[in-house]
Scaffold this motif. Structure first.
Motif, PDB file in Angstrom:
ATOM      1  N   ASP A  96       0.815  -1.213   0.000  1.00 40.51           N
ATOM      2  CA  ASP A  96       0.000   0.000   0.000  1.00 40.51           C
ATOM      3  C   ASP A  96       0.848   1.262   0.000  1.00 40.51           C
ATOM      4  O   ASP A  96       0.342   2.367   0.124  1.00 40.51           O
ATOM      5  CB  ASP A  96      -0.957   0.006   1.194  1.00 40.51           C
ATOM      6  CG  ASP A  96      -0.221  -0.124   2.517  1.00 40.51           C
ATOM      7  OD1 ASP A  96       1.030  -0.017   2.524  1.00 40.51           O
ATOM      8  OD2 ASP A  96      -0.892  -0.339   3.538  1.00 40.51           O
ATOM      9  N   ALA A 107      -5.460   6.152  -2.657  1.00 39.24           N
ATOM     10  CA  ALA A 107      -6.766   5.747  -3.157  1.00 39.24           C
ATOM     11  C   ALA A 107      -7.801   5.861  -2.041  1.00 39.24           C
ATOM     12  O   ALA A 107      -7.508   5.584  -0.875  1.00 39.24           O
ATOM     13  CB  ALA A 107      -6.706   4.313  -3.678  1.00 39.24           C
ATOM     14  N   ASN A 108      -9.004   6.271  -2.385  1.00 39.69           N
ATOM     15  CA  ASN A 108     -10.095   6.435  -1.417  1.00 39.69           C
ATOM     16  C   ASN A 108      -9.772   7.474  -0.351  1.00 39.69           C
ATOM     17  O   ASN A 108     -10.344   7.457   0.737  1.00 39.69           O
ATOM     18  CB  ASN A 108     -10.444   5.106  -0.749  1.00 39.69           C
ATOM     19  CG  ASN A 108     -10.844   4.036  -1.758  1.00 39.69           C
ATOM     20  OD1 ASN A 108     -11.572   4.332  -2.709  1.00 39.69           O
ATOM     21  ND2 ASN A 108     -10.345   2.832  -1.572  1.00 39.69           N
ATOM     22  N   SER A 133      -4.385  -6.994  -8.526  1.00 34.87           N
ATOM     23  CA  SER A 133      -5.306  -5.912  -8.193  1.00 34.87           C
ATOM     24  C   SER A 133      -4.485  -4.691  -7.817  1.00 34.87           C
ATOM     25  O   SER A 133      -3.543  -4.792  -7.012  1.00 34.87           O
ATOM     26  CB  SER A 133      -6.221  -6.325  -7.035  1.00 34.87           C
ATOM     27  OG  SER A 133      -7.051  -5.234  -6.647  1.00 34.87           O
ATOM     28  N   ASP A 155      -4.765  -0.091  -7.503  1.00 38.50           N
ATOM     29  CA  ASP A 155      -5.430   1.198  -7.690  1.00 38.50           C
ATOM     30  C   ASP A 155      -4.479   2.125  -8.441  1.00 38.50           C
ATOM     31  O   ASP A 155      -3.307   2.264  -8.069  1.00 38.50           O
ATOM     32  CB  ASP A 155      -5.791   1.822  -6.342  1.00 38.50           C
ATOM     33  CG  ASP A 155      -6.858   1.035  -5.597  1.00 38.50           C
ATOM     34  OD1 ASP A 155      -7.703   0.426  -6.283  1.00 38.50           O
ATOM     35  OD2 ASP A 155      -6.839   1.015  -4.362  1.00 38.50           O
ATOM     36  N   LYS A 192      -4.197   5.947 -11.070  1.00 42.24           N
ATOM     37  CA  LYS A 192      -4.720   7.092 -11.796  1.00 42.24           C
ATOM     38  C   LYS A 192      -3.552   7.807 -12.457  1.00 42.24           C
ATOM     39  O   LYS A 192      -2.375   7.497 -12.190  1.00 42.24           O
ATOM     40  CB  LYS A 192      -5.495   8.031 -10.883  1.00 42.24           C
ATOM     41  CG  LYS A 192      -4.638   8.848  -9.920  1.00 42.24           C
ATOM     42  CD  LYS A 192      -5.490   9.892  -9.207  1.00 42.24           C
ATOM     43  CE  LYS A 192      -4.608  10.795  -8.328  1.00 42.24           C
ATOM     44  NZ  LYS A 192      -5.376  11.912  -7.732  1.00 42.24           N
ATOM     45  N   THR A 204      -5.666   4.589 -17.687  1.00 42.73           N
ATOM     46  CA  THR A 204      -5.908   5.380 -16.484  1.00 42.73           C
ATOM     47  C   THR A 204      -6.424   6.759 -16.841  1.00 42.73           C
ATOM     48  O   THR A 204      -6.200   7.269 -17.954  1.00 42.73           O
ATOM     49  CB  THR A 204      -4.615   5.511 -15.663  1.00 42.73           C
ATOM     50  OG1 THR A 204      -3.588   6.046 -16.499  1.00 42.73           O
ATOM     51  CG2 THR A 204      -4.173   4.168 -15.120  1.00 42.73           C
ATOM     52  N   TRP A 245      -9.085   8.017  -9.459  1.00 41.68           N
ATOM     53  CA  TRP A 245      -8.639   6.721  -8.949  1.00 41.68           C
ATOM     54  C   TRP A 245      -9.589   5.617  -9.433  1.00 41.68           C
ATOM     55  O   TRP A 245     -10.806   5.779  -9.441  1.00 41.68           O
ATOM     56  CB  TRP A 245      -8.624   6.693  -7.419  1.00 41.68           C
ATOM     57  CG  TRP A 245      -7.431   7.323  -6.789  1.00 41.68           C
ATOM     58  CD1 TRP A 245      -7.391   8.506  -6.124  1.00 41.68           C
ATOM     59  CD2 TRP A 245      -6.109   6.781  -6.741  1.00 41.68           C
ATOM     60  NE1 TRP A 245      -6.126   8.758  -5.662  1.00 41.68           N
ATOM     61  CE2 TRP A 245      -5.307   7.702  -6.027  1.00 41.68           C
ATOM     62  CE3 TRP A 245      -5.502   5.635  -7.223  1.00 41.68           C
ATOM     63  CZ2 TRP A 245      -3.965   7.513  -5.779  1.00 41.68           C
ATOM     64  CZ3 TRP A 245      -4.163   5.435  -6.987  1.00 41.68           C
ATOM     65  CH2 TRP A 245      -3.393   6.360  -6.289  1.00 41.68           C
ATOM     66  N   ALA A 246      -9.019   4.481  -9.836  1.00 42.43           N
ATOM     67  CA  ALA A 246      -9.810   3.311 -10.223  1.00 42.43           C
ATOM     68  C   ALA A 246      -9.062   2.056  -9.795  1.00 42.43           C
ATOM     69  O   ALA A 246      -7.824   2.034  -9.761  1.00 42.43           O
ATOM     70  CB  ALA A 246     -10.063   3.289 -11.730  1.00 42.43           C
ATOM     71  N   THR A 247      -9.826   1.035  -9.457  1.00 39.49           N
ATOM     72  CA  THR A 247      -9.239  -0.259  -9.100  1.00 39.49           C
ATOM     73  C   THR A 247      -9.253  -1.156 -10.329  1.00 39.49           C
ATOM     74  O   THR A 247     -10.288  -1.360 -10.961  1.00 39.49           O
ATOM     75  CB  THR A 247     -10.026  -0.925  -7.963  1.00 39.49           C
ATOM     76  OG1 THR A 247      -9.996  -0.075  -6.812  1.00 39.49           O
ATOM     77  CG2 THR A 247      -9.417  -2.275  -7.613  1.00 39.49           C
ATOM     78  N   ASP A 300      -1.343   2.587  -5.897  1.00 40.42           N
ATOM     79  CA  ASP A 300      -1.674   2.313  -4.495  1.00 40.42           C
ATOM     80  C   ASP A 300      -2.322   0.931  -4.382  1.00 40.42           C
ATOM     81  O   ASP A 300      -2.861   0.395  -5.370  1.00 40.42           O
ATOM     82  CB  ASP A 300      -2.629   3.379  -3.953  1.00 40.42           C
ATOM     83  CG  ASP A 300      -2.594   3.483  -2.425  1.00 40.42           C
ATOM     84  OD1 ASP A 300      -1.830   2.724  -1.797  1.00 40.42           O
ATOM     85  OD2 ASP A 300      -3.331   4.325  -1.898  1.00 40.42           O
ATOM     86  N   ASN A 301      -2.246   0.365  -3.192  1.00 41.76           N
ATOM     87  CA  ASN A 301      -2.959  -0.866  -2.830  1.00 41.76           C
ATOM     88  C   ASN A 301      -2.770  -1.993  -3.843  1.00 41.76           C
ATOM     89  O   ASN A 301      -3.729  -2.574  -4.361  1.00 41.76           O
ATOM     90  CB  ASN A 301      -4.452  -0.578  -2.656  1.00 41.76           C
ATOM     91  CG  ASN A 301      -4.708   0.399  -1.538  1.00 41.76           C
ATOM     92  OD1 ASN A 301      -3.971   0.439  -0.544  1.00 41.76           O
ATOM     93  ND2 ASN A 301      -5.741   1.219  -1.691  1.00 41.76           N
TER      94      ASN A 301
END
Length: 721
Positions: free
Chosen positions: A166, A192-193, A232, A234, A236, A265, A269-271, A302-303
């Motif tokens: 992360d 992210a988030n 997986s 995250d 942007k 992208t 932010w998108a997963t 991220d993540n």
């Protein structure tokens, strides 16, 4: 005419006969020679064919012959015939893919090296035939390279975490980047988030290559072929961007052009979640490379989480597909619960093979028959014993009459049976006579399995995924990459031992379709039966397969090598000749040079001469070197040697003479590469004869006796001054 003067020989023979007796008694009658003997003596008086070519007038013309490698290496009669009559030879089979490439993909070139040594001893040129063809291929090996990956079964979808990041710490050793990238971290709360931190990577300018700016994610252990992973992450970017990923052994050690595909992208932010099956090309890699060089923007990560299924595979239903579901609530006679599929083409006194994967809700037996609906008589394959796990079964029968219906008898099995991957084939054939044997598109009404309350398509995932697990097909891009490498390996290997001696090649053989579109490439797509040595490179590499082959031939051969594209049927008077010329033009439009065009000319005495002239004119207009590459002439209508007449042989001689004379007349001298006789001897009529079996197509008989065609060829060659 350059003939051997045999009069002296005859005089000497007469003198010997006269002096061998004390008394000589003259007979009171004369016996004249048969005309056939006189004609043969006239043919035999001709010199070897090579002697009739005027080298001052045609210094570059090659007079060639095709033969088997052993016939030359054994140094017997054929060896002497070839050395006396020809100056260039081509192997009919032994320089093709299937002869050179072994089961494991290695190349056996030792015999070819022996041939080159023998050719050098006799100053005999060797023409290369052929580097890329749809026939004469080690198709078993090539198909194994692109075969689906079989995943082991069982185990269930348990996940193991391989890497989790992360980016809350400044460096945990899981990422790396090259010097063109400016890397930092966002402030806390800008991940992210709106949580935590994110990695921030800035690319200041658009680079020449996308890999000039790379961000690496490292993990352990390395991936293995057949494993299943999910990525997986995250992401942007300040400006919209699309970029790909590569598989690296370690950072900066590239192995495969694709890993987890491409990502797009935006400033939001998108997963992103990508699931892949590891192919052999990705195996042993431990790094994902994000190629960012084509976008001058700032990226955020991220993540990140990389996970994989357990070592035993998915065990789930996502790859298994559908099956035929048969339900019978009570035990009755076997025929009282039947599922049928009507069919055609079931022959009498013929062996048929049934293959099926099946399981049941409990142990029990079901059976299979072939039946005739006219009288309900049939032949039985026998029964299989169901278990609660899928098993593969193979059954055989030989028919005793014509049949037109396939039957599954399940009246004595009071449970639910699942049937999948069912095929019915005639022995020696690969054609499945049962449509939709995988049940992926439903089961259709009566006459095609029969949809009812007891017969239905199963739920997705209840089908058979292969022995112990699922089957994953390689993508078209993966197949293209694998086969391009295989083609390069073959061409590079062939030229590694031949380039010092072989200076001309059929690089691409027989590319054009026969029907219906003779401007299109041949294809194996839609062919019910493929020979064991049949493999269509163009179906995987595309229209540029010839471009790729020529590039490899230039790369590994000599700069001045003469490279041909060769095909048959150009003299047919249709569009095939024009189609081949158009394809040569296309190939050259892609940046490579085709030096010559070969026309095979496997013809007969009834071939239309105007069409031959038309073909020569079309080929001459290309400006390319033109080679008659595989000339042989039959008697038409499949006539074999025992039925040949003197008149037919005379017409054959005239056609040989016509083909050669028109070649020299129409093809400009600067474009005359040469003519190769494909079958110097008549073809034998036995099980070992694979070319125009039993036809008298040669210049010599099977017993090495010259034919009228020999005389005609000699005269046609001598005429060219």
């Amino acid at each position: 005419m350059n003939r051997v003067n045999k009069r002296i020989g005859y005089s000497l023979l007469a003198g010997v006969l006269l002096s061998s007796c004390a008394k000589h008694e003259m007979l009171d009658y004369l016996a004249g020679k048969p005309e056939s003997v006189i004609a043969q003596e006239d043919i035999n008086s001709y010199a070897p064919l090579m002697s009739y070519i005027d080298r001052n007038a045609h210094p570059n013309f090659k007079w060639g012959v095709a033969l088997n490698m052993d016939d030359y290496l054994n140094r017997g009669v054929m060896y002497r015939l070839v050395n006396r009559n020809f100056e260039e030879m081509v192997m009919g089979y032994e320089m093709k893919h299937s002869s050179i490439v072994q089961a494991d993909g290695s190349l056996n070139l030792s015999k070819l090296e022996r041939l080159i040594t023998a050719a050098k001893e006799n100053n005999m040129a060797l023409f290369g035939h052929t580097l890329t063809w749809h026939s004469g291929q080690n198709a078993t090996y090539l198909n194994s390279l692109i075969a689906p990956i079989k995943l082991p079964g069982g185990g269930g979808p348990t996940w193991d975490i391989v890497t989790s990041n992360d980016f809350e710490s400044s460096d945990n050793g899981n990422y790396e980047y090259n010097t063109n990238a400016v890397v930092s971290f966002t402030a806390n709360g800008q991940g992210a988030n709106g949580e935590g931190r994110a990695l921030k990577l800035e690319n200041e300018s658009v680079r020449t290559n996308d890999w000039d700016v790379q961000f690496f994610i490292k993990f352990s252990p390395v991936v293995k072929a057949g494993e299943r992973y999910t990525l997986s992450i995250d992401m942007k970017s300040d400006a919209a961007a699309t970029f790909g990923t590569q598989a690296h052994l370690v950072p900066y050690s590239y192995k495969h052009y694709e890993f987890f595909g491409s990502f797009s992208t935006t400033p939001t932010w998108a997963t992103f979640t990508k699931e892949i099956i590891i192919t052999p090309e990705m195996a042993d890699c431990s790094t994902i490379a994000f190629n960012l060089g084509k976008h001058a923007t700032t990226f955020y990560f991220d993540n990140l989480k990389l996970t994989k299924y357990n070592e035993e595979g998915t065990g789930g239903s996502s790859e298994a597909g559908y099956a035929l579901k048969l339900t019978n609530p009570t035990v009755v006679n076997a025929w009282e619960a039947q599922t049928v599929h009507d069919l055609t083409g079931i022959e009498n006194n013929t062996e048929y093979i049934l293959k099926v994967a099946a399981k049941g809700s409990k142990a029990g037996n079901i059976s299979f028959d072939l039946q005739s609906t006219a009288d309900y008589q049939g032949n039985g394959f026998g029964a299989i014993a169901l278990t609660t796990d899928y098993k593969e079964y193979e059954l055989k029968l030989t028919t005793t009459a014509l049949r037109n219906r396939f039957i599954i008898n399940h009246g004595q099995y009071n449970g639910t049976a699942l049937i999948d991957h069912i095929s019915l084939t005639k022995a020696g054939s690969n054609t499945n006579l049962l449509s939709n044997g995988d049940f992926e598109n439903g089961i259709s009404p009566w006459g095609g399995w029969g949809n009812s309350s007891t017969r239905s398509q199963s739920a997705k995932g209840e089908g058979y995924g292969g022995p112990g697990g699922s089957i994953i097909e390689k993508t078209p891009e993966e197949k293209k990459s694998i086969l391009t490498e295989a083609l390069e390996t073959f061409i590079a290997g062939m030229l590694s031992v031949t380039k010092d001696y072989v200076k001309a090649w059929d690089v691409v053989n027989e590319p054009m379709s026969d029907w219906p579109d003779q401007y299109a490439l041949k294809t194996g797509v839609g062919k019910a039966e493929l020979a064991e040595d049949e493999f269509y490179w163009q179906d995987y590499l595309g229209k540029d397969y010839a471009v790729q082959a020529i590039q490899f031939a230039r790369q590994y051969g000599n700069p001045a090598d003469i490279l041909f594209i060769n095909d048959y049927g150009l003299e047919g008077g249709g569009n095939k000749c024009k189609g081949l010329i158009a394809y040569v033009d296309y190939v050259e439009s892609q940046g490579v040079t085709v030096d010559g065009i070969g026309t095979q000319m496997h013809i007969d005495i009834k071939t239309n001469k105007d069409n031959i002239i038309n073909m020569y004119e079309l080929l001459a207009a290309t400006g390319k070197l033109i080679k008659v590459s595989e000339l042989d002439i039959g008697l038409g209508d499949g006539i074999k040697t025992p039925n040949a007449t003197a008149e037919m042989y005379q017409k054959q001689a005239e056609m040989y003479k016509f083909v050669i004379e028109k070649y020299f007349e129409i093809i400009p001298k600067a474009q005359q590469y040469g003519i190769t006789v494909w079958s110097p001897l008549d073809s034998p009529d036995n099980q070992y004869s694979f070319w125009r079996r039993g036809e008298p197509i040669g210049l010599w008989t099977e017993s090495f006796v010259r034919k009228p065609a020999y005389q005609a060829v000699a005269e046609a060659l001598e005429k060219q001054k």
